[in-house]
Design a protein around this motif. Structure first.
Motif, short mmCIF file in Angstrom:
data_model
loop_
_atom_site.label_atom_id
_atom_site.label_comp_id
_atom_site.label_asym_id
_atom_site.label_seq_id
_atom_site.Cartn_x
_atom_site.Cartn_y
_atom_site.Cartn_z
N SER A 1 44.79 4.42 -29.79
CA SER A 1 44.17 3.76 -28.65
C SER A 1 43.25 4.72 -27.91
O SER A 1 42.21 4.32 -27.39
CB SER A 1 45.23 3.19 -27.71
OG SER A 1 46.06 4.23 -27.26
N THR B 1 39.26 -0.93 -24.45
CA THR B 1 39.48 -1.24 -25.86
C THR B 1 38.26 -1.97 -26.39
O THR B 1 37.54 -2.63 -25.65
CB THR B 1 40.73 -2.09 -26.06
OG1 THR B 1 40.76 -2.57 -27.38
CG2 THR B 1 40.75 -3.26 -25.10
N SER C 1 44.75 -1.37 -25.83
CA SER C 1 44.63 -0.14 -25.05
C SER C 1 46.00 0.52 -24.90
O SER C 1 47.03 -0.07 -25.22
CB SER C 1 44.06 -0.46 -23.68
OG SER C 1 45.00 -1.22 -22.96
#
Lengths: 319, 343
Positions: free
Chosen positions: B64, B94, B100
């Motif tokens: 992430s 994201t 995320s």
């Protein structure tokens, strides 16, 4: 020697309507090896748990080392070592780590703990395997490690709950010898619970027989047999061969008239006679007079075996 | 046995203790509770389940971080009220291919909590170590407290390490240090995550007291987790459709309905967590409920200061802590009442 170290007074434990321990009174003196003998489910383990304050008694009191276990279990557990039935260890730690962990829970410093652990592991014969993970230990090794762990806190009393179940005979022998040695050398009081009477007979100074939550008898083996067979200390077995039919029934009637005979059990041609004194002579006379052939006549004294059979296995009331 | 003692040679006698004596052992006793906590922590850290989960979480965290770093260039727009909080975007940004960081934590955190606690008590019982421990001169609640404290410290260390790792790598790559406010926002985000994972930890400890088999308690924990992450949303949607007021209903009715639905979703701990974290990480979030036109009118689209953001999520935070404490209280009482028997 006569100072009492464990005192149970009217101890009762109920689970719902089931009474596991019923009005138990028992005193164990300092320095003795006491055997708690009873079949499985007699309430031995429950009694032990109450001594350690792990279970609250429903009524009555437990005092161990002059301390009430229900009120102050920590003080009791500091002085009492307990080896549970089928003791378990953290399998991915070594025996050494397991032992040190318990030692430190008892307030020993790491240094003290290591010193004592070394001495004790040597004593129970596990020093060579100390670095092995306990998951790889055999049953007997686990039990010996358990004993080392019980001893590491320098206890006044050790309580062993079925310590020998699942160990081979040689291991049992060694284990029992170790217990006797400890008790004699260090003056530790030992409470040994078991359903195996031969082991109890071998090591214990005194025995208590425990059935269905009640202590049926208590004392050394000799006194026990007196207590249990108070009115019929002798048992005489007789085997006859009748010459005519129906003779054995008549013979039974005659035998019953002998002075000093208390009980008579007939199993075909075999008689079992409980007597107050040794009256085998009279019995032989009676049998011969009746015209039957006397095959065998022998007298037996009571051992722990009879006591055991009488209460755990044979007796319908107690089984 | 006494004979065998004599035949041990010096080499084998010295061997097990030699290594221990090399570094000097302390001569002062350690408090039993500390001994228990130390043992629990080392148990957790050494266990395979922890190592596997650590691997998964570290990987997703790096993944992430990568997606947010590759997209951070496009994220800056003119007039963005959050432009001042550039650094926080590391945790929330994201491109759609990977969730995320904060979403990952809300998804994997429960798994971490459940895996650390599901066999806390029942494995002690099944291994036969419970009666042995209880025969030592320690209070009975030491054990469950030590288990909780040990797992909680493992979780906190892990989450703080990961959070700071993300910050550190982000700092290295984008070359911008976080402002003090951003730093504190991240710290609060991590603290909220710790409480969130602690809730799942306590839930699984509760199951480990209730169920004898570790597998049952693990499954029960996973069932609750799946219920809240999948089915709960579906159920809320169903209720929403069934009770939806007509389109032309008075605004008060529509608002009341909206609030009811929102409060229903807040039963789920993951909703509480995501509301709390998004407020902490996105300073422009001004309210967690529906706002009327009148309320919005005249508001300047500026970010909230950290104190106001905290005030906004205070109910969520207390809700999470309360859930955690309720679970712990139940498992504590359950454990104290349990009969200690061997196996």
């Amino acid at each position: 020697m006569s100072e009492s170290i464990i005192e149970l007074v009217d101890l009762t434990k109920k689970y719902g309507s089931f009474t596991a321990v019923d009005q138990l009174n028992l005193t164990i003196r300092r320095g003795e090896v006491f055997g708690l003998l009873g079949p499985n489910g007699a309430g031995k383990s429950t009694t032990i748990l109450m001594m350690l304050g792990l279970t609250e008694p429903t009524s009555g009191s437990v005092r161990v080392c002059q301390t009430n276990s229900a009120e102050n279990p920590i003080a009791v557990k500091r002085r009492v070592g307990y080896l549970p039935e089928d003791v378990g260890f953290y399998p991915d730690r070594s025996g050494w780590d397991n032992l040190l962990f318990i030692a430190q829970l008892n307030g020993l410093s790491p240094k003290e703990a290591a010193d004592r652990a070394e001495v004790l592991l040597k004593r129970v014969g596990l020093l060579e395997q100390a670095n092995k993970k306990t998951g790889a230990y055999s049953r007997g090794m686990r039990q010996r490690l358990g004993l080392a762990e019980v001893l590491i806190k320098n206890p006044e009393v050790i309580i062993l709950d079925e310590p020998t179940s699942g160990i081979d005979p040689k291991g049992v022998q060694e284990f029992l010898e170790l217990i006797v040695q400890l008790s004699k050398e260090e003056g530790i009081t030992v409470l040994f619970s078991s359903h195996n009477l031969h082991q109890v007979q071998q090591v214990c100074d005194r025995v208590g027989i425990f059935v269905r939550g009640k202590l049926i008898a208590e004392g050394d083996i000799h006194r026990l047999s007196q207590q249990l067979f108070a009115n019929e200390p002798f048992t005489i077995y007789a085997e006859v061969t009748p010459k005519q039919t129906n003779q054995s029934a008549e013979l039974a009637k005659r035998l019953q008239q002998i002075d000093g005979l208390i009980s008579l059990q007939q199993d075909g041609l075999k008689f079992q006679l409980g007597c107050a004194s040794n009256i085998s002579e009279k019995i032989a006379e009676t049998i011969v007079e009746s015209g039957a052939g006397l095959q065998a006549l022998y007298k037996r004294e009571h051992g722990l075996d009879d006591i055991y059979n009488r209460y755990f296995q044979g007796g319908g009331d107690y089984a | 046995m006494p004979d065998s003692d004599l035949t041990l040679n010096a080499h084998t006698v010295a061997e097990p203790t030699k290594q221990k004596k090399q570094h000097k052992l302390k001569t002062k006793a350690i408090h039993p509770f500390r001994v228990l906590v130390q043992k629990e922590i080392s148990d957790q850290v050494r266990s395979w389940k922890f190592i596997i989960l650590l691997g998964i979480i570290a990987l997703t965290c790096l993944g992430s971080l990568y997606t947010s770093l590759t997209n951070i260039g496009h994220a800056i727009k003119a007039n963005d009220p959050e432009a001042d909080f550039f650094f926080l975007k590391l945790f929330t940004l994201t491109d759609g291919s990977l969730p995320s960081y904060s979403v990952f934590i809300s998804f994997l955190g429960p798994l971490l909590g459940l895996s650390l606690g599901f066999d806390a008590i029942n494995s002690e019982r099944n291994r036969g170590t419970l009666s042995r421990l209880m025969a030592q001169p320690i209070h009975r609640d030491y054990l469950i407290n030590a288990k909780f404290l040990a797992s909680l410290s493992v979780i906190s260390v892990l989450l703080f390490a990961l959070g700071f790792l993300v910050m550190g790598i982000g700092m290295l790559i984008i070359g911008l240090p976080p402002t003090a406010e951003e730093f504190w926002r991240v710290v609060f985000f991590i603290i909220i995550s710790v409480f969130y994972v602690a809730f799942w930890l306590n839930l699984s400890i509760l199951f480990s007291v209730k169920f004898r088999q570790a597998a049952t308690s693990a499954l029960a924990g996973i069932a609750v987790w799946l219920f809240f992450s999948i089915f709960f949303v579906m159920i809320i949607n169903l209720i929403n459709k069934a009770t939806m007021p007509p389109q032309y209903a008075p605004p008060a009715v529509i608002l009341g309905h909206e609030n009811l639905m929102l409060n229903l979703t807040r039963i789920s701990p993951s909703t509480l967590f995501s509301e709390a974290t998004s407020t902490m990480l996105m300073p422009s979030v001004r309210s967690l409920g529906p706002l009327t036109m009148q309320q919005v009118q005249g508001a300047i689209p500026s970010p909230l200061p950290i104190g106001q953001s905290l005030l906004l999520v205070w109910p969520q935070l207390t809700g999470l802590i309360a859930l955690t404490l309720v679970c712990f209280a139940f498992s504590y009482v359950g454990f104290m009442r349990k009969e200690i028997r061997s196996r």
